[in-house]
Design a protein around this motif. Structure first.
Motif, mmCIF file in Angstrom:
data_model
loop_
_atom_site.group_PDB
_atom_site.id
_atom_site.type_symbol
_atom_site.label_atom_id
_atom_site.label_comp_id
_atom_site.label_asym_id
_atom_site.label_seq_id
_atom_site.Cartn_x
_atom_site.Cartn_y
_atom_site.Cartn_z
ATOM 1 N N ILE A 1 12.563 -2.179 30.533
ATOM 2 C CA ILE A 1 13.387 -2.448 31.720
ATOM 3 C C ILE A 1 14.262 -1.236 32.042
ATOM 4 O O ILE A 1 14.437 -0.871 33.213
ATOM 5 C CB ILE A 1 14.238 -3.715 31.507
ATOM 6 N N LYS A 2 14.800 -0.606 30.989
ATOM 7 C CA LYS A 2 15.625 0.582 31.222
ATOM 8 C C LYS A 2 14.796 1.705 31.854
ATOM 9 O O LYS A 2 15.255 2.373 32.796
ATOM 10 C CB LYS A 2 16.218 1.053 29.896
ATOM 11 N N ALA A 3 13.565 1.902 31.385
ATOM 12 C CA ALA A 3 12.704 2.952 31.941
ATOM 13 C C ALA A 3 12.363 2.669 33.404
ATOM 14 O O ALA A 3 12.383 3.573 34.251
ATOM 15 C CB ALA A 3 11.428 3.072 31.112
ATOM 16 N N SER B 1 6.576 -13.612 23.325
ATOM 17 C CA SER B 1 6.938 -14.060 24.669
ATOM 18 C C SER B 1 8.344 -14.639 24.708
ATOM 19 O O SER B 1 9.149 -14.320 25.592
ATOM 20 C CB SER B 1 5.926 -15.098 25.158
ATOM 21 N N ILE B 2 8.654 -15.491 23.732
ATOM 22 C CA ILE B 2 9.981 -16.130 23.719
ATOM 23 C C ILE B 2 11.070 -15.091 23.430
ATOM 24 O O ILE B 2 12.131 -15.077 24.067
ATOM 25 C CB ILE B 2 10.005 -17.263 22.677
ATOM 26 N N ALA B 3 10.781 -14.186 22.448
ATOM 27 C CA ALA B 3 11.755 -13.126 22.147
ATOM 28 C C ALA B 3 11.914 -12.187 23.335
ATOM 29 O O ALA B 3 13.017 -11.687 23.623
ATOM 30 C CB ALA B 3 11.303 -12.349 20.916
ATOM 31 N N ASN B 4 10.827 -11.966 24.029
ATOM 32 C CA ASN B 4 10.811 -11.089 25.198
ATOM 33 C C ASN B 4 11.750 -11.615 26.296
ATOM 34 O O ASN B 4 12.435 -10.852 26.972
ATOM 35 C CB ASN B 4 9.360 -11.029 25.693
ATOM 36 N N ASP B 5 11.784 -12.950 26.426
ATOM 37 C CA ASP B 5 12.628 -13.553 27.459
ATOM 38 C C ASP B 5 14.116 -13.336 27.168
ATOM 39 O O ASP B 5 14.922 -13.200 28.097
ATOM 40 C CB ASP B 5 12.340 -15.054 27.566
ATOM 41 N N VAL C 1 7.504 -8.293 13.275
ATOM 42 C CA VAL C 1 6.762 -7.416 14.179
ATOM 43 C C VAL C 1 6.852 -7.896 15.623
ATOM 44 O O VAL C 1 7.235 -7.133 16.523
ATOM 45 C CB VAL C 1 5.290 -7.300 13.741
ATOM 46 N N TYR C 2 6.510 -9.165 15.855
ATOM 47 C CA TYR C 2 6.415 -9.653 17.230
ATOM 48 C C TYR C 2 7.726 -10.256 17.726
ATOM 49 O O TYR C 2 8.005 -10.232 18.924
ATOM 50 C CB TYR C 2 5.271 -10.655 17.351
ATOM 51 N N GLY C 3 8.525 -10.813 16.811
ATOM 52 C CA GLY C 3 9.831 -11.318 17.226
ATOM 53 C C GLY C 3 10.779 -10.173 17.555
ATOM 54 O O GLY C 3 11.338 -10.101 18.653
ATOM 55 N N LEU C 4 10.942 -9.253 16.595
ATOM 56 C CA LEU C 4 11.805 -8.101 16.830
ATOM 57 C C LEU C 4 11.229 -7.208 17.930
ATOM 58 O O LEU C 4 11.964 -6.706 18.790
ATOM 59 C CB LEU C 4 11.962 -7.305 15.528
ATOM 60 N N GLY C 5 9.895 -7.034 17.917
ATOM 61 C CA GLY C 5 9.260 -6.231 18.968
ATOM 62 C C GLY C 5 9.453 -6.834 20.336
ATOM 63 O O GLY C 5 9.618 -6.125 21.338
ATOM 64 N N GLY C 6 9.433 -8.190 20.416
ATOM 65 C CA GLY C 6 9.625 -8.859 21.696
ATOM 66 C C GLY C 6 11.024 -8.693 22.246
ATOM 67 O O GLY C 6 11.237 -8.781 23.464
ATOM 68 N N ILE C 7 11.982 -8.449 21.352
ATOM 69 C CA ILE C 7 13.358 -8.217 21.815
ATOM 70 C C ILE C 7 13.559 -6.756 22.212
ATOM 71 O O ILE C 7 14.172 -6.452 23.237
ATOM 72 C CB ILE C 7 14.361 -8.609 20.697
ATOM 73 N N VAL C 8 13.022 -5.843 21.404
ATOM 74 C CA VAL C 8 13.246 -4.409 21.638
ATOM 75 C C VAL C 8 12.470 -3.905 22.852
ATOM 76 O O VAL C 8 12.996 -3.124 23.669
ATOM 77 C CB VAL C 8 12.857 -3.602 20.375
ATOM 78 N N ALA C 9 11.196 -4.341 22.993
ATOM 79 C CA ALA C 9 10.340 -3.804 24.061
ATOM 80 C C ALA C 9 10.948 -3.958 25.459
ATOM 81 O O ALA C 9 10.925 -3.007 26.256
ATOM 82 C CB ALA C 9 8.959 -4.455 24.001
ATOM 83 N N PRO C 10 11.508 -5.125 25.826
ATOM 84 C CA PRO C 10 12.078 -5.245 27.180
ATOM 85 C C PRO C 10 13.262 -4.309 27.413
ATOM 86 O O PRO C 10 13.429 -3.788 28.527
ATOM 87 C CB PRO C 10 12.517 -6.713 27.250
ATOM 88 N N ILE D 1 9.370 -6.579 37.307
ATOM 89 C CA ILE D 1 8.250 -5.638 37.143
ATOM 90 C C ILE D 1 7.802 -5.597 35.678
ATOM 91 O O ILE D 1 6.607 -5.641 35.374
ATOM 92 C CB ILE D 1 8.654 -4.234 37.628
ATOM 93 N N PHE D 2 8.782 -5.518 34.769
ATOM 94 C CA PHE D 2 8.424 -5.501 33.347
ATOM 95 C C PHE D 2 7.697 -6.787 32.967
ATOM 96 O O PHE D 2 6.729 -6.764 32.200
ATOM 97 C CB PHE D 2 9.679 -5.341 32.489
ATOM 98 N N ASN D 3 8.155 -7.906 33.508
ATOM 99 C CA ASN D 3 7.538 -9.200 33.210
ATOM 100 C C ASN D 3 6.061 -9.218 33.596
ATOM 101 O O ASN D 3 5.238 -9.846 32.921
ATOM 102 C CB ASN D 3 8.292 -10.303 33.957
ATOM 103 N N ALA D 4 5.705 -8.506 34.674
ATOM 104 C CA ALA D 4 4.304 -8.445 35.108
ATOM 105 C C ALA D 4 3.506 -7.449 34.284
ATOM 106 O O ALA D 4 2.386 -7.730 33.843
ATOM 107 C CB ALA D 4 4.237 -8.073 36.592
#
Length: 719
Positions: free
Chosen positions: A706-708, A616-620, A693-702, A659-662
């Protein structure tokens, strides 16, 4: 001579236990049916009084209310809508409001689905107690056969039962309330509580006298003293717990909520300060954009899933037929550093078993095996049956004994057979058999002493086997090695616990020599021999004083003080009421080795919460690159360098982030319910794995998500 035994209540009860146990219930993610059932609760949770308990989502809801009001008012204000020097589409405010409401609803959906799984099990439990009638004995005479009580028995609703009432339950009847059997023995179907179809034996006296309301008596007749008040039975408490009515936030959950609330307040202040700063540069930011920024800044992902993670952790225990009395107990299980395990029934099978035949003085091994088999055919004890099993494995064939059976007695400490031709066979304690051989006449050699000593040093029990021929000459054939057999796979499981940093201690009433041998075979880290209830409590206090969190299992009244003192006390459902009241968990299957699974589930809960917090934090962080440049790019073109995702427009960038956040909340609901897969490893390696996994994934996923979404929005004419 063949012998027969008279059928007893116990034997008739045990005859019903031939059904195989079914497979365990396995937890799954939510289905479409569960989703539909969760929808009413999802909307009920929009009540601000409920949302206030989750500060992060409360802020999102208040933002949704504010943006909805602005969207309604905008047509009456006139003029184009601008933000940060850029014009935004007329539908922009409505779209932001819509996705903020969806964000709140998705968060509520996660919690409702988790709660719904518990409510489904609660419904089946309620059916187990509906419409029960109790047959109450008002003046019970302890020595009386309840079948002869006649008119002394009256029928009444089970809801009217009170503490101390005496009830009679016939075969086919339901147990009307929690209690203890004070007369009789019966097989009981506990599937309504445990989910297992195989009946269990319950009998008066000892540690298997407890019965649970809602279970069904399958055979015989029992008299039960009610040990619970109306509305406070074990079944009632279980229903309330699995429904979540008594689920309280755990200390870690409270601490994380405080952290999330603090971050939310800090970011709210930061966002409120942006507009005055922007206004001084003539680049004022619209309120919808500011709210969108706030929602994407605060950790909405973990805020939305936190309650679902906690509920799902308790639900996973229920799926393993373990009832946790509080979320604190589940959480504590994840932090356990010392496990106290009773030897008998936990580490070993509980009954000594024959493991080896040792011939001495040149005796033929086949003669030893045959004599051991003959002397055990009429031995009803588990040890006697294990000797027969081992003899058959060795190739001996079971047959009726044509002779007079000599049963075991405390005086002779031997058992055997006297044959018609005058020969005899005996099996028993070494000193008793030696005396029998010496009276033969015969002698016991040093080789026998060595065999007996070797078995004793290994922690086993030596049984000496001897024969006397028709001429009256006696001789020793050898020794049967009886041992507590360590359950299959336990050494590997203890090694796994060791890799988690958990220390295992075996507790036993055996002498130190036997305890040492069993501990070495099982692979535990330490042992406590000749343990009394006081010794157990002293050991727990010593471990806790050293900073350890202690878990232990127990089923007897003598275990109750230690269960209450331990950080995680797991009581067996087959145990006494005192044990179940003292523990903060109850294992409905009464399988003491399940303590290892409980620790794994507790650790999985903590790891899931930590992993999703990291995500969540990396995602932000990634969402900032979408929104911050978009807010001021119209006034400060140089900010285009930060638009590393090359989003289509400021308005599509902001809406894509919202939208991605939801949507990411919906995507993570299955993981929050199922839990992050736990692997035995050190704390540092688990932390590194989470960050990777979750830190790097939280950064890459958005960046990808968001681009998609931005590409999809760019296809719309308004963007």
């Amino acid at each position: 001579m063949s012998t027969t035994t008279r059928p007893t209540a116990e034997s008739s009860a045990r005859s019903t236990l031939e059904a195989d146990r079914p497979m365990k219930r396995v937890g799954t993610t939510f289905s479409a049916a569960q989703l539909i059932e969760a929808l009413p609760g999802t909307f009920r949770k929009l009540d601000p009084r409920q949302m206030f308990r989750t500060p992060v989502m409360f802020i999102v809801e208040m933002g949704a209310v504010l943006i909805t009001a602005i969207a309604i008012a905008e047509p009456f204000l006139g003029g184009p809508v601008t933000s940060g020097g850029s014009e935004v589409p007329a539908s922009f405010t409505w779209l932001i409001a819509l996705w903020l409401w969806l964000t709140v609803l998705f968060a509520n959906l996660a919690e409702s689905v988790a709660e719904g799984r518990g409510k489904a099990q609660a419904s089946s439990l309620r059916r187990a107690r509906t419409g029960m009638t109790a047959r109450v004995v008002r003046e019970y005479v302890p020595a009386a056969d309840p079948g002869a009580l006649g008119s002394a028995i009256t029928d009444m609703p089970s809801s009217d039962l009170d503490l101390g009432d005496i009830v009679v339950i016939e075969a086919g009847g339901l147990v009307p309330g929690d209690g203890e059997i004070i007369w009789g023995i019966a097989s009981v179907d506990e599937s309504a509580i445990t989910g297992e179809s195989a009946p269990v034996i319950r009998e008066s006296g000892g540690d298997r006298s407890a019965v649970t309301g809602g279970t069904r008596v399958l055979s015989d007749r029992i008299v039960v003293r009610i040990m619970s008040r109306p509305g406070d039975t074990f079944l009632d408490r279980m229903i309330r717990l699995v429904e979540g009515a008594e689920r309280q936030k755990t200390p870690n959950e409270v601490a994380l909520n405080i952290l999330l609330a603090t971050l939310s307040i800090v970011f709210t202040v930061v966002v409120l300060a942006i507009n005055p700063i922007g206004s001084s540069s003539n680049v004022a930011v619209s309120v919808p954009v500011l709210v969108a920024l706030l929602v994407c800044l605060i950790p909405t992902t973990i805020g939305a899933l936190l309650a679902a993670i906690g509920i799902a952790g308790m639900d996973r225990l229920v799926q393993h037929n373990v009832l946790a009395m509080s979320g604190r107990a589940v959480e504590a299980a994840g932090d356990v550093t010392t496990l106290l395990l009773d030897k008998t029934g936990t580490i070993t099978y509980g009954n000594r078993r024959a493991s080896e035949f040792i011939s001495v003085d040149g005796a033929d091994r086949n003669d030893l095996v045959t004599a051991a088999l003959q002397s055990s055919l009429s031995d009803p004890t588990p040890e006697g049956k294990s000797i027969i099993d081992l003899a058959e494995i060795e190739g001996s064939v079971r047959a009726d004994v044509a002779g007079t059976v000599v049963p075991f007695s405390a005086q002779t400490r031997m058992s055997g057979v006297d044959f018609p031709d005058g020969s005899s066979v005996r099996k028993g304690a070494g000193s008793a058999v030696r005396a029998w051989v010496a009276a033969g006449p015969g002698t016991a050699t040093a080789e026998l002493d060595d065999a007996v000593s070797r078995v004793s040093q290994l922690g086993g029990t030596p049984l000496v086997v001897a024969i006397r021929d028709a001429a009256g000459v006696a001789r020793v054939l050898g020794v049967i090695h009886l041992k507590d057999v360590v359950k299959d796979g336990l050494p590997e499981r203890f090694a796994e616990l060791r890799s988690m940093g958990i220390r295992t201690v075996m507790i036993t009433g055996d002498n130190p020599l036997t305890a040492k041998a069993i501990a070495a075979e099982a692979g535990v880290d330490d042992y406590l021999a000749e343990a009394t209830p006081e010794d157990k409590m002293c050991l727990i206090r010593k471990e806790q004083a050293g900073g350890a969190l202690v878990a232990m299992t127990g089923d007897g009244t003598n275990d109750a003080p230690a269960l209450a003192l331990a950080d995680v006390g797991v009581a067996m459902n087959s145990g006494t009421s005192a044990a179940k009241e003292a523990g903060n968990m109850v294992d409905l299957d009464s399988d003491p080795t399940k303590l290892i699974d409980i620790v794994r589930i507790g650790k999985q809960l903590l790891i899931t919460r930590g992993a999703l917090t990291t995500f969540s934090i990396a995602n932000d962080v990634a969402k900032y690159f979408a929104i911050v440049p978009a807010m001021f790019i119209g006034a400060f073109p140089g900010l285009a360098a930060l638009n590393i995702m090359h989003l289509n427009s400021p308005s599509s960038a902001i809406l894509s982030a919202v939208i991605f956040n939801a949507l990411i909340i919906v995507a993570l609901i299955p993981l929050s319910l199922r839990g992050v897969k736990y692997r035995a490893a050190s704390a540092s390696s688990l932390l590194n794995r989470n960050l990777l996994v979750y830190g790097l994934g939280g950064i890459v996923a958005p960046f990808i998500g968001i681009k998609a979404i931005d590409l999809a929005l760019s296809l719309l004419p308004v963007f």
